[in-house]
Design an enzyme around this catalytic site. Structure first.
Site, PDB file in Angstrom:
ATOM      1  CD  GLU A  35     -17.694  40.880  13.267  1.00 20.56           C
ATOM      2  OE1 GLU A  35     -16.489  40.599  13.277  1.00 20.56           O
ATOM      3  OE2 GLU A  35     -18.565  40.195  12.679  1.00 20.56           O
ATOM      4  CE  LYS A 115     -40.400  47.173 -20.334  1.00 19.56           C
ATOM      5  NZ  LYS A 115     -41.237  47.790 -19.327  1.00 19.56           N
TER       6      LYS A 115
HETATM    7  S1  IVH Z   1     -33.195  48.966 -21.875  1.00 20.99           S
HETATM    8  C1  IVH Z   1     -33.752  52.724 -25.070  1.00 20.99           C
HETATM    9  N1  IVH Z   1     -33.254  47.088 -20.097  1.00 20.99           N
HETATM   10  O1  IVH Z   1     -38.188  49.379 -19.429  1.00 20.99           O
HETATM   11  C2  IVH Z   1     -34.298  52.156 -23.822  1.00 20.99           C
HETATM   12  N2  IVH Z   1     -34.952  48.740 -19.976  1.00 20.99           N
HETATM   13  O2  IVH Z   1     -39.275  50.743 -22.301  1.00 20.99           O
HETATM   14  C3  IVH Z   1     -33.387  51.126 -23.247  1.00 20.99           C
HETATM   15  N3  IVH Z   1     -36.489  48.454 -18.096  1.00 20.99           N
HETATM   16  O3  IVH Z   1     -37.429  52.764 -19.775  1.00 20.99           O
HETATM   17  C4  IVH Z   1     -33.997  50.480 -22.086  1.00 20.99           C
HETATM   18  N4  IVH Z   1     -35.561  46.647 -17.264  1.00 20.99           N
HETATM   19  O4  IVH Z   1     -37.378  51.740 -17.450  1.00 20.99           O
HETATM   20  C5  IVH Z   1     -33.855  48.195 -20.540  1.00 20.99           C
HETATM   21  N5  IVH Z   1     -33.115  45.362 -18.568  1.00 20.99           N
HETATM   22  C6  IVH Z   1     -33.723  46.453 -19.006  1.00 20.99           C
HETATM   23  C7  IVH Z   1     -34.859  47.000 -18.360  1.00 20.99           C
HETATM   24  C8  IVH Z   1     -35.447  48.144 -18.891  1.00 20.99           C
HETATM   25  C9  IVH Z   1     -36.540  47.541 -17.120  1.00 20.99           C
HETATM   26  C10 IVH Z   1     -37.444  49.566 -18.272  1.00 20.99           C
HETATM   27  C11 IVH Z   1     -36.781  50.906 -18.403  1.00 20.99           C
HETATM   28  C12 IVH Z   1     -37.120  51.401 -19.767  1.00 20.99           C
HETATM   29  C13 IVH Z   1     -38.306  50.567 -20.140  1.00 20.99           C
HETATM   30  C14 IVH Z   1     -38.243  50.231 -21.613  1.00 20.99           C
END
Ligand code: IVH
Length: 675
Positions: A35, A115
């Site tokens: 669909e 993360k």
């Molecule tokens: S917050 C100021 N939240 O992890 C940076 N990062 O070193 C704020 N990442 O560059 C990042 N999941 O690529 C944030 N829930 C999440 C995340 C996340 C993966 C990665 C992202 C970031 C690195 C942090």
């Protein structure tokens, strides 16, 4: 048909968007694939028959036609920083302690998020339309990859859900689920294509692909995790921001959860650590963020990362081994550090045979002695540390005692009353001198090729240099007779030293080695002051005006430049003709033979110097690298090329001779200066 054609088109678009949202964002399916395909086919046919009703935001327009010319480099409006890491619950508790102390509160509310292991991107929406997508790049400048991001069906081309903000930027992680990654690799293996190492590489590789139709076949997904400038949208907490993004139709990880206080945060961390294998995507830890934006703002940022968030990494970061001996290391600032020499042991994939013991107090507190079985740990810092003794049976070695004299020059060591560290205050201490010079020439500093440990040792031993500024007085004829030198390496070295005179100012600041001035702080200072003299004349208040510079950095900078060593160094460098340049902001060049590619120069070009060639390439949107890798766009080879050419051949990288390079410059509208 009862509806008019424009109405029918509009209604089909809304229906498809709705089903895309349900399927790719919410994870539900309301209609069958057949669909859905029928709706899509009808929409395509109508749009083809009525080109005047085309719309770039139509669900039929996710894939761009033809190949992209390259990616232009764009500046982030708000830097995309990364988070500091913690490797244990103790370190996480310390983070909570710092946050509580800075805020002056007893309990802090956090949000704990998996993360996701992928690639960070920024998405800008204007009047609800997806306008621009960028990679993180170095945090300040990234690649504009809008066309590739448009192929990801969980990125809405138009925001929905009631009131749409005039302008908003959100950030998130593009990633591949583990099962989808496996299937992609199986498909590639069957087709005889190279398989990817892991989902993260597959994601990076996909986002860099110039063929958008190919990108569309890659199983990319996104989770958004941040609203930039949330106060503009009336948001008060991060958790509210997550819900807001979800309402706009963006994909938010349902596993993100609030946690009040450290105990709840710890419980969540423990729970996730046990369940991590069950998650459909790769993750190496969690992110813990302060929930209230008011509190986030009060905490602010250091030069590298926010103080309101931290990454908590899963896994064991400890290993057990035997302490064989304790060596003393004299650092470039004169601090003498005891270093543990260990039986080699593997820790997080690297072999560790040295670890820091910090100082005498730490060794005493932990009662560490030669011969003990000890636990080494990789913490937030790069260098592993000895954390405790496991068993100390039988007769133990003697207690460690810090010597009273510098192991390198014999000067009595001084203990700073406020610090546990002891220092050799002899600025001419050969160990310090060597380290200062090696640091000066190192990769992250002035990157003087051919000036590593061995050469520095040789030059210091021969009495040719005793501080970094002496490098600029070296003459080829004094170098040639030295052991292992020869004409060629001597002249290469002189050339490399000469080149460093016009390195960017931030690199020079790193090279000088002022305490607390790492690469990021150096960039900030260079941008603000422009010249070495300008910075040397700055007082503390003017340094403190810069938002990311705190009192510790400000006082370190001013005391360096008012010290005798600092003054002498600045004078000597200036007299030697060191004229650092300020980095010109990268001109965004969208297309052409250089845009978005990395080039390596080797050999001698007839008509221009390397500096000129580099400048032209950068001006045309390209980047310069000193080494060849799979990421190199092309190697430009002059006469008498080095091993880089062989490597390029091996890796099947494009090789341009000078004529091809000039032709490309011409196409890019960049011309070398006439000679
Ligand atoms: S917050 C100021 N939240 O992890 C940076 N990062 O070193 C704020 N990442 O560059 C990042 N999941 O690529 C944030 N829930 C999440 C995340 C996340 C993966 C990665 C992202 C970031 C690195 C942090």
């Amino acid at each position: 048909m009862t509806q008019s054609i424009p109405k029918r088109i509009q209604s089909l678009r809304r229906r498809i968007e709705r089903h895309d949202h349900l399927y790719y964002v919410v994870g539900e399916q309301e209609i069958s694939d057949r669909e859905y395909d029928a709706l899509m086919r009808e929409l395509k046919a109508l749009e083809d028959a009525h080109p005047e009703l085309r719309d770039p935001d139509s669900p039929t327009q996710r894939v761009a036609r033809g190949l992209l010319p390259g990616f232009k480099t764009v500046r982030h409006t708000v830097p995309m920083l990364s988070l500091d890491n913690t490797y244990s619950l103790e370190e996480l508790e310390e983070f909570d302690g710092r946050v509580r102390k800075l805020l002056g509160v007893r309990d802090v509310e956090y949000v704990v998020e998996p993360k996701v292991d992928g690639v960070a991107v920024a998405l800008r929406y204007e009047r609800g339309r997806f306008e621009r997508g960028m990679t993180r790049g170095d945090g300040y400048e990234g690649d504009e990859i809008t066309a590739n991001l448009r192929t990801i069906r969980s990125i809405p081309l138009r925001l929905g859900g009631g009131t749409v903000p005039g302008e908003v930027e959100v950030r998130g992680e593009v990633y591949m689920e583990l099962r989808a990654f496996d299937r992609l690799n199986e498909r590639r293996a069957r087709a005889g294509d190279k398989t990817f190492m892991n989902p993260r590489n597959a994601t990076t590789g996909s986002l860099k692909t110039l063929d958008t139709a190919e990108v569309a076949t890659r199983p990319l997904q996104i989770y958004v995790f941040q609203v930039v400038r949330p106060e503009r949208h009336g948001l008060r907490t991060h958790f509210e921001a997550l819900a807001w993004m979800k309402r706009l139709g963006l994909r938010v990880n349902p596993d993100n959860a609030p946690a009040r206080g450290f105990e709840e945060t710890r419980r969540l961390c423990e729970r996730w650590e046990a369940k991590r294998e069950k998650l459909p995507y790769g993750t190496d830890g969690l992110v813990v963020k302060v929930n209230s934006f008011r509190e986030q703002e009060a905490l602010g940022f250091t030069a590298k990362s926010p103080r309101w968030g931290i990454a908590y990494k899963f896994g064991s970061h400890e290993a057990e081994t035997t302490l064989r001996s304790i060596e003393l290391q004299v650092g470039r600032t004169g601090v003498v550090t005891p270093v543990a020499i260990l039986d080699p042991v593997t820790l997080l994939g690297t072999v560790v045979s040295r670890a820091t013991l910090h100082n005498q107090d730490e060794i005493e507190r932990k009662d560490i002695r030669v011969g003990d079985r000890v636990i080494v740990e990789k913490g937030g810092e790069v260098i592993p540390k000895v954390v405790r003794v496991v068993s100390a049976h039988g007769r133990r070695g003697p207690r460690f005692e810090m010597p009273s004299k510098c192991p390198a020059c014999g000067t009595p060591l001084v203990r700073d009353p406020d610090e546990a560290a002891v220092r050799c205050e002899n600025l001419y201490c050969p160990a310090q001198v060597r380290r200062r010079i090696v640091h000066f020439a190192s990769r992250g500093a002035l990157d003087i090729e051919g000036l590593g440990w061995k050469t520095v040792d040789l030059l210091v031993d021969e009495g040719l240099i005793s501080d970094p500024a002496d490098l600029y007085q070296l003459e080829s004829k004094r170098l040639v007779p030295l052991e292992g030198m020869g004409e060629k390496s001597a002249s290469n070295l002189i050339q490399a030293i000469e080149k460093s005179k016009t390195a960017p100012l931030d690199r020079l600041l790193v090279a000088i080695g002022i305490r607390h001035v790492g690469s990021r702080v150096a960039e900030i200072l260079a941008e603000r002051f422009g010249t070495l003299e300008g910075l040397a004349a700055a007082d503390e208040p003017s340094l403190l005006e810069i938002p990311t510079i705190g009192p510790e950095i400000a006082s370190s900078v001013t005391s360096f430049f008012s010290s005798r060593v600092g003054k002498t160094l600045v004078r000597e460098l200036t007299e030697a003709g060191v004229r650092p340049r300020t980095r010109a902001p990268l001109r965004a060049v969208a297309s052409g033979p250089f845009a978005g590619k990395t080039f390596v120069l080797t050999g001698t070009l007839e008509g221009m110097t390397r500096e000129e060639a580099s400048r032209l390439i950068q001006g045309a949107g390209g980047r310069i690298s000193s080494s060849v890798s799979a990421k190199t766009g092309a190697v430009i080879a002059g006469s008498d090329p080095g091993s880089k050419l062989e490597k390029a051949r091996r890796l099947k990288i494009d090789i341009w001779d000078e004529a091809a390079f000039r032709a490309a410059l011409k196409r890019a509208g960049a011309a070398p200066a006439a000679r």
